[in-house]
Design a protein around this motif. Structure first.
Motif, short mmCIF file in Angstrom:
data_model
loop_
_atom_site.label_atom_id
_atom_site.label_comp_id
_atom_site.label_asym_id
_atom_site.label_seq_id
_atom_site.Cartn_x
_atom_site.Cartn_y
_atom_site.Cartn_z
N GLU A 62 5.26 28.83 26.95
CA GLU A 62 5.06 29.88 27.95
C GLU A 62 3.98 30.86 27.50
N PHE A 63 3.98 31.20 26.20
CA PHE A 63 2.94 32.07 25.64
C PHE A 63 1.57 31.45 25.87
N GLN A 64 1.42 30.17 25.58
CA GLN A 64 0.14 29.49 25.78
C GLN A 64 -0.27 29.50 27.26
N ARG A 65 0.67 29.26 28.15
CA ARG A 65 0.36 29.30 29.59
C ARG A 65 -0.09 30.70 30.01
N ARG A 66 0.61 31.72 29.53
CA ARG A 66 0.25 33.09 29.89
C ARG A 66 -1.14 33.44 29.37
N ILE A 67 -1.45 33.07 28.15
CA ILE A 67 -2.77 33.32 27.59
C ILE A 67 -3.83 32.56 28.39
N GLY A 68 -3.53 31.32 28.75
CA GLY A 68 -4.47 30.50 29.52
C GLY A 68 -4.81 31.09 30.88
N ARG A 69 -3.89 31.84 31.47
CA ARG A 69 -4.14 32.46 32.78
C ARG A 69 -5.00 33.71 32.68
N ILE A 70 -5.21 34.22 31.48
CA ILE A 70 -5.95 35.47 31.32
C ILE A 70 -7.44 35.28 31.60
N GLY A 71 -8.01 34.14 31.20
CA GLY A 71 -9.42 33.95 31.52
C GLY A 71 -10.15 33.08 30.54
N ASN A 72 -11.47 33.22 30.56
CA ASN A 72 -12.36 32.40 29.74
C ASN A 72 -12.29 32.77 28.27
N ALA A 73 -12.78 31.88 27.45
CA ALA A 73 -12.88 32.09 26.00
C ALA A 73 -11.54 32.49 25.38
N VAL A 74 -10.51 31.75 25.74
CA VAL A 74 -9.16 32.02 25.23
C VAL A 74 -9.08 31.56 23.77
N PRO A 75 -8.60 32.42 22.88
CA PRO A 75 -8.47 32.02 21.48
C PRO A 75 -7.38 30.95 21.29
N LEU A 76 -7.46 30.26 20.20
CA LEU A 76 -6.45 29.30 19.79
C LEU A 76 -5.11 30.03 19.64
N CYS A 77 -4.02 29.40 20.04
CA CYS A 77 -2.69 29.97 19.88
C CYS A 77 -1.94 29.18 18.80
N LEU A 78 -1.36 29.88 17.87
CA LEU A 78 -0.60 29.25 16.79
C LEU A 78 0.84 29.76 16.78
N LEU A 79 1.78 28.85 16.57
CA LEU A 79 3.19 29.19 16.53
C LEU A 79 3.61 29.58 15.12
N ILE A 80 4.35 30.68 15.04
CA ILE A 80 5.01 31.08 13.79
C ILE A 80 6.48 31.21 14.14
N LYS A 81 7.32 30.52 13.41
CA LYS A 81 8.77 30.63 13.63
C LYS A 81 9.35 31.60 12.62
N PRO A 82 10.42 32.29 12.99
CA PRO A 82 11.05 33.20 12.04
C PRO A 82 11.35 32.49 10.72
N GLY A 83 11.02 33.12 9.62
CA GLY A 83 11.22 32.53 8.31
C GLY A 83 10.02 31.79 7.76
N ASP A 84 9.00 31.57 8.59
CA ASP A 84 7.78 30.90 8.11
C ASP A 84 7.01 31.82 7.20
#
Length: 84
Positions: A62-84
């Motif tokens: 969902e985070f990636q979808r929301r970022i993708g709707r923002i516009g052009n030149a979207v930065p890479l999205c990386l997942l961090i899980k609690p405890g990482d």
């Protein structure tokens, strides 16, 4: 605060979809503020990647979808899980 030359700073965003929702009826101030912050960070943050701290793969998608709707030149999205 002094920054080393050439070093880019970044932050992890603790993501729960409801806290960033701005597209539904009856949103409250924190949701509007969260959505505005995420959009500003994506458009103007100058980071190479957005670091998403969340508890589930569904929330990350969902985070990636929301970022993708923002516009052009979207930065890479990386997942961090609690405890990482």
């Amino acid at each position: 605060m002094e920054q080393n030359s050439g070093e880019k700073r970044n932050c992890a965003i603790y993501y729960i979809p409801e806290a960033y929702e701005s597209e539904q009826a009856n949103i409250v101030g924190r949701q509007s503020a969260g959505a505005g912050f995420l959009e500003a960070l994506t458009r103007h943050g100058g980071v190479e990647a957005l670091l998403c701290l969340t508890t589930t793969e569904d929330f990350f998608q969902e985070f990636q979808r929301r970022i993708g709707r923002i516009g052009n030149a979207v930065p890479l999205c990386l997942l961090i899980k609690p405890g990482d």
